[in-house]
Design an enzyme around this catalytic site. Structure first.
Site, PDB file in Angstrom:
ATOM      1  N   ASP A 114       0.832  -1.218   0.000  1.00 58.21           N
ATOM      2  CA  ASP A 114       0.000   0.000   0.000  1.00 58.21           C
ATOM      3  C   ASP A 114       0.863   1.263   0.000  1.00 58.21           C
ATOM      4  OD1 ASP A 114       1.117  -0.051   2.457  1.00 58.21           O
ATOM      5  OD2 ASP A 114      -0.745   0.041   3.600  1.00 58.21           O
TER       6      ASP A 114
ATOM      7  N   HIS B 285       0.483  10.677 -12.559  1.00 57.97           N
ATOM      8  CA  HIS B 285      -0.080   9.323 -12.372  1.00 57.97           C
ATOM      9  C   HIS B 285       0.839   8.491 -11.488  1.00 57.97           C
ATOM     10  CE1 HIS B 285      -2.080   9.883 -16.598  1.00 57.97           C
ATOM     11  NE2 HIS B 285      -2.658  10.610 -15.657  1.00 57.97           N
TER      12      HIS B 285
ATOM     13  N   CYS C  39       4.893  -0.033   2.721  1.00 57.37           N
ATOM     14  CA  CYS C  39       5.406  -1.335   3.175  1.00 57.37           C
ATOM     15  C   CYS C  39       6.686  -1.197   3.999  1.00 57.37           C
ATOM     16  CB  CYS C  39       5.625  -2.280   1.994  1.00 57.37           C
ATOM     17  SG  CYS C  39       6.791  -1.683   0.758  1.00 57.37           S
TER      18      CYS C  39
ATOM     19  N   HIS D 293       9.242  -3.755  -3.065  1.00 59.32           N
ATOM     20  CA  HIS D 293       8.444  -3.968  -1.860  1.00 59.32           C
ATOM     21  C   HIS D 293       9.303  -4.509  -0.717  1.00 59.32           C
ATOM     22  CE1 HIS D 293       4.729  -5.003   0.313  1.00 59.32           C
ATOM     23  NE2 HIS D 293       5.330  -6.121   0.654  1.00 59.32           N
TER      24      HIS D 293
END
Length: 208
Positions: free
Chosen positions: A13, A201, A16, A120
């Site tokens: 999210d 973006h 991490c 991640h």
């Protein structure tokens, strides 16, 4: 030493790193908002050390940026959190099997471990057996006189090498992404960053 090294998955999210640190330090995967504030306060309190040259942003701009839950953390944040908790943080990179150690110059007496797949962060723990509940996880390890954490270190490295063999990482130089906002295809982290800066973006999906 009894047990096995396990990878505890932290939700993807954009927070991490912070939640992985919260888990290994406090057994809490929801510490991100609190730890972002700790980092912002630390940076704001020492504009000499945390200069624009060091941060890549103005001190004030960085503090606003790191408080945004969409923004990712990295080396600067890990070094601050190591000092905040008074423990070394070992971050293992699956692709290279390199271990970056934060806080080692402070001679802290304890260490925690994270694992990084290119995009991640997850937590690395010592679990008593395969499938054991998370409440049995050992996440904090004593640093010995030789500045290692003893046998755990070798077992952790073997685990990381095994993850590398299984290709459990994202090659951020060459992976392909699609922008969730405009569906354009991009290659590598560099193109994704440039696209994000140009368009605002930030929702990218990996695709093969």
């Amino acid at each position: 030493m009894e047990g096995i090294i396990s990878r505890r998955v932290i939700p993807s999210d954009n927070s991490c790193l912070f939640n992985a640190v919260g888990y290994v330090m406090d057994h809490d995967k929801t510490k991100a908002p609190e730890l972002r504030k700790v980092i912002a306060a630390t940076v704001a309190s020492d504009p000499g050390k945390y200069s624009e040259a060091f941060l890549g942003k103005t001190n004030e701009g960085y503090c606003a940026w790191i408080l945004d839950s969409e923004k990712w953390g990295g080396a600067i944040e890990l070094s601050i959190l190591a000092d905040y908790y008074g423990r070394e943080i070992a971050a293992y990179d699956i692709q290279t099997t390199r271990c970056d150690l934060y806080g080692q110059d402070r001679k802290y007496a304890e260490r925690v471990m994270l694992i990084y797949d290119g995009l991640h962060y997850d937590a690395l723990v010592l679990s008593p057996f395969e499938g054991a509940p998370e409440e049995f996880d050992q996440t904090i390890f004593s640093v010995h006189n030789d500045r290692t954490v003893g046998p755990v270190e070798g077992i952790a490295l073997n685990f990381v090498r095994d993850q590398q063999r299984k290709r459990r990482f994202t090659d951020t130089a060459n992976f392909t992404l699609r922008c969730g906002a405009c569906q354009i295809g991009l290659k590598g982290q560099k193109e994704a960053v440039e696209h994000a800066q140009a368009t605002g973006h930030v929702n990218f999906q990996e695709y093969r």
